[in-house]
Write a protein that holds these residues in place. Structure first.
Motif, PDB file in Angstrom:
ATOM      1  N   UNK A  17      -3.110   0.274   7.912  1.00  0.00           N
ATOM      2  CA  UNK A  17      -2.630   1.589   7.465  1.00  0.00           C
ATOM      3  C   UNK A  17      -2.643   2.591   8.608  1.00  0.00           C
ATOM      4  N   UNK A  18      -1.537   3.294   8.727  1.00  0.00           N
ATOM      5  CA  UNK A  18      -1.403   4.391   9.674  1.00  0.00           C
ATOM      6  C   UNK A  18      -1.399   5.684   8.870  1.00  0.00           C
ATOM      7  N   UNK A  19      -2.459   6.477   8.938  1.00  0.00           N
ATOM      8  CA  UNK A  19      -2.485   7.755   8.216  1.00  0.00           C
ATOM      9  C   UNK A  19      -1.437   8.694   8.810  1.00  0.00           C
ATOM     10  N   UNK A  20      -0.774   9.454   7.952  1.00  0.00           N
ATOM     11  CA  UNK A  20       0.279  10.364   8.404  1.00  0.00           C
ATOM     12  C   UNK A  20      -0.190  11.810   8.368  1.00  0.00           C
ATOM     13  N   UNK A  21       0.207  12.535   9.386  1.00  0.00           N
ATOM     14  CA  UNK A  21      -0.009  13.980   9.443  1.00  0.00           C
ATOM     15  C   UNK A  21       1.351  14.651   9.461  1.00  0.00           C
ATOM     16  N   UNK A  22       1.399  15.887   8.998  1.00  0.00           N
ATOM     17  CA  UNK A  22       2.623  16.672   9.077  1.00  0.00           C
ATOM     18  C   UNK A  22       2.935  16.958  10.545  1.00  0.00           C
ATOM     19  N   UNK A  23       4.177  17.338  10.857  1.00  0.00           N
ATOM     20  CA  UNK A  23       4.525  17.608  12.257  1.00  0.00           C
ATOM     21  C   UNK A  23       3.641  18.657  12.928  1.00  0.00           C
ATOM     22  N   UNK A  24       3.032  19.548  12.148  1.00  0.00           N
ATOM     23  CA  UNK A  24       2.143  20.560  12.743  1.00  0.00           C
ATOM     24  C   UNK A  24       0.715  20.045  12.932  1.00  0.00           C
ATOM     25  N   UNK A  25       0.483  18.763  12.597  1.00  0.00           N
ATOM     26  CA  UNK A  25      -0.831  18.164  12.776  1.00  0.00           C
ATOM     27  C   UNK A  25      -1.717  18.176  11.542  1.00  0.00           C
ATOM     28  N   UNK A  26      -1.255  18.801  10.462  1.00  0.00           N
ATOM     29  CA  UNK A  26      -2.043  18.856   9.235  1.00  0.00           C
ATOM     30  C   UNK A  26      -2.167  17.457   8.628  1.00  0.00           C
TER      31      UNK A  26
END
Length: 130
Positions: A17-26
């Motif tokens: 699993x690759x956890x995803x962050x929003x483009x702003x890093x959130x």
């Protein structure tokens, strides 16, 4: 040691699993399930990608050739993704749209899948068994 200590294909096929962050890093609760580059699925996609790029070399129109090569790259990156947490159905078309519209994630997926050590961490909690 045994020769099997060096085997990578099976673990690459299982995915991580690759956890995803929003483009702003959130950080988010979303994730992608990524195959390793040694997986059967990715190796088959890589072979197809190479054939496509060779065939595209015959296209005289530079813009058309570039677009076809870009599409081939999306298909190759999509072959690394075997699951996701989104409600939307995981289809080849949905994956390609996702990677086209979030190109930074295509790069992240590529780096993640290429890191063989990630698939062999001891006590990996994110590893998904078959």
């Amino acid at each position: 040691m045994n020769p099997s200590d060096f085997f990578t294909r099976s673990k690459a096929n299982e995915g991580e699993k690759l956890p995803l962050s929003l483009p702003d890093g959130t950080p988010t609760d979303e994730w992608l399930l990524i195959r390793g580059v040694d997986s059967d699925e990715f190796q088959a996609a890589l072979d197809a990608h190479r054939r496509t790029i060779l065939a595209n070399a015959a296209i005289e129109d530079e813009a058309e050739r570039a677009e076809k090569n870009r599409q081939a790259g999306l298909k190759l990156h999509a072959a690394l993704i075997m699951g996701w947490s989104f409600e939307a159905e995981l289809t080849p078309e949905a994956l390609e749209e996702f990677l086209r519209e979030a190109p930074h994630l295509a790069v992240e997926v590529d780096h993640f899948a290429s890191n063989r050590q990630r698939f062999f961490r001891k006590g990996s909690a994110s590893s998904v068994k078959g």
